[in-house]
Design a protein around this motif. Structure first.
Motif, PDB file in Angstrom:
ATOM      1  N   PRO A  41       0.796  -1.236   0.000  1.00 50.88           N
ATOM      2  CA  PRO A  41       0.000   0.000   0.000  1.00 50.88           C
ATOM      3  C   PRO A  41       0.829   1.287   0.000  1.00 50.88           C
ATOM      4  O   PRO A  41       0.505   2.230  -0.711  1.00 50.88           O
ATOM      5  CB  PRO A  41      -0.831  -0.116   1.270  1.00 50.88           C
ATOM      6  CG  PRO A  41      -0.903  -1.576   1.549  1.00 50.88           C
ATOM      7  CD  PRO A  41       0.366  -2.169   1.041  1.00 50.88           C
TER       8      PRO A  41
ATOM      9  N   GLU B 250       0.683   3.870  -3.443  1.00 54.29           N
ATOM     10  CA  GLU B 250       0.237   5.267  -3.457  1.00 54.29           C
ATOM     11  C   GLU B 250       1.121   6.130  -4.343  1.00 54.29           C
ATOM     12  O   GLU B 250       0.665   7.109  -4.917  1.00 54.29           O
ATOM     13  CB  GLU B 250       0.220   5.829  -2.034  1.00 54.29           C
ATOM     14  CG  GLU B 250      -0.873   5.233  -1.170  1.00 54.29           C
ATOM     15  CD  GLU B 250      -0.806   5.716   0.266  1.00 54.29           C
ATOM     16  OE1 GLU B 250       0.029   6.603   0.559  1.00 54.29           O
ATOM     17  OE2 GLU B 250      -1.567   5.207   1.085  1.00 54.29           O
ATOM     18  N   GLN B 251       2.395   5.766  -4.445  1.00 56.40           N
ATOM     19  CA  GLN B 251       3.318   6.541  -5.281  1.00 56.40           C
ATOM     20  C   GLN B 251       3.149   6.193  -6.761  1.00 56.40           C
ATOM     21  O   GLN B 251       3.674   6.902  -7.616  1.00 56.40           O
ATOM     22  CB  GLN B 251       4.756   6.262  -4.860  1.00 56.40           C
ATOM     23  CG  GLN B 251       5.043   6.673  -3.435  1.00 56.40           C
ATOM     24  CD  GLN B 251       6.395   6.185  -2.981  1.00 56.40           C
ATOM     25  OE1 GLN B 251       7.120   5.514  -3.710  1.00 56.40           O
ATOM     26  NE2 GLN B 251       6.759   6.522  -1.756  1.00 56.40           N
TER      27      GLN B 251
END
Length: 171
Positions: free
Chosen positions: A115, A119-120
């Motif tokens: 996770p 996100e990046q």
């Protein structure tokens, strides 16, 4: 008549010792439980061994791609080989992944990362973006030479480490 001497009595005869066959119902139940447990243990062990061999084969294939690129740097071939490997693995993990294209494909790859890293979006916004167009570029294209091979290989290794199933979802 002599009271101390009575009729000639014979000693009590004991019945024969019980036979071990057929076993009591409790032993049948225990044998059935042990048999089922042994079957499940063998099945689990074989499945784990198959998964381990599969994982090692995939990792060896990525190492082969990296060594081929190190011996003969070709960013187009590297991107094509990495893309093909990730597609084959994704097809085995989730068959619907075969139909994904462009950003949907990169989004699928990002979703399989941890996770914090997902996100990046390293596939949609980072080195993984090369998987979409780099395999179709010419070798002398300036954008092809800007491909960060080390970052792409590291990203592919990271994805494989997190995406390959730890437990078999396949039957």
């Amino acid at each position: 008549m002599n009271p101390s001497s009575g009729p000639e009595l014979r000693d009590i005869h004991l019945p024969p010792a019980p036979s071990w066959w057929p076993p009591a119902p409790g032993w049948w139940l225990l044998a059935l439980i042990v048999g089922v447990l042994v079957f499940l243990l063998v099945r689990w062990t074989l499945r784990r061994a198959r998964e381990r061999r599969w994982r090692l084969r995939v990792e060896a294939e990525l190492d082969r791609i990296a060594s081929t690129h190190a011996a003969q740097p070709d960013p187009v071939r590297l991107a094509a080989d990495v893309s093909q490997l990730l597609r084959r693995v994704a097809r085995l993990i989730e068959p619907e992944a075969v139909a994904l294209r462009d950003d949907a494909w990169l989004g699928f790859l990002d979703q399989r990362l941890p996770p914090a890293q997902a996100e990046q979006a390293p596939f949609r916004r980072g080195a993984g973006r090369a998987l979409i167009d780099a395999p179709y570029r010419r070798a002398d294209d300036p954008a092809t030479s800007a491909l960060d091979a080390r970052a792409l290989l590291d990203l592919a290794r990271e994805w494989l480490a997190h995406a390959l199933p730890r437990r078999s979802a396949r039957a």
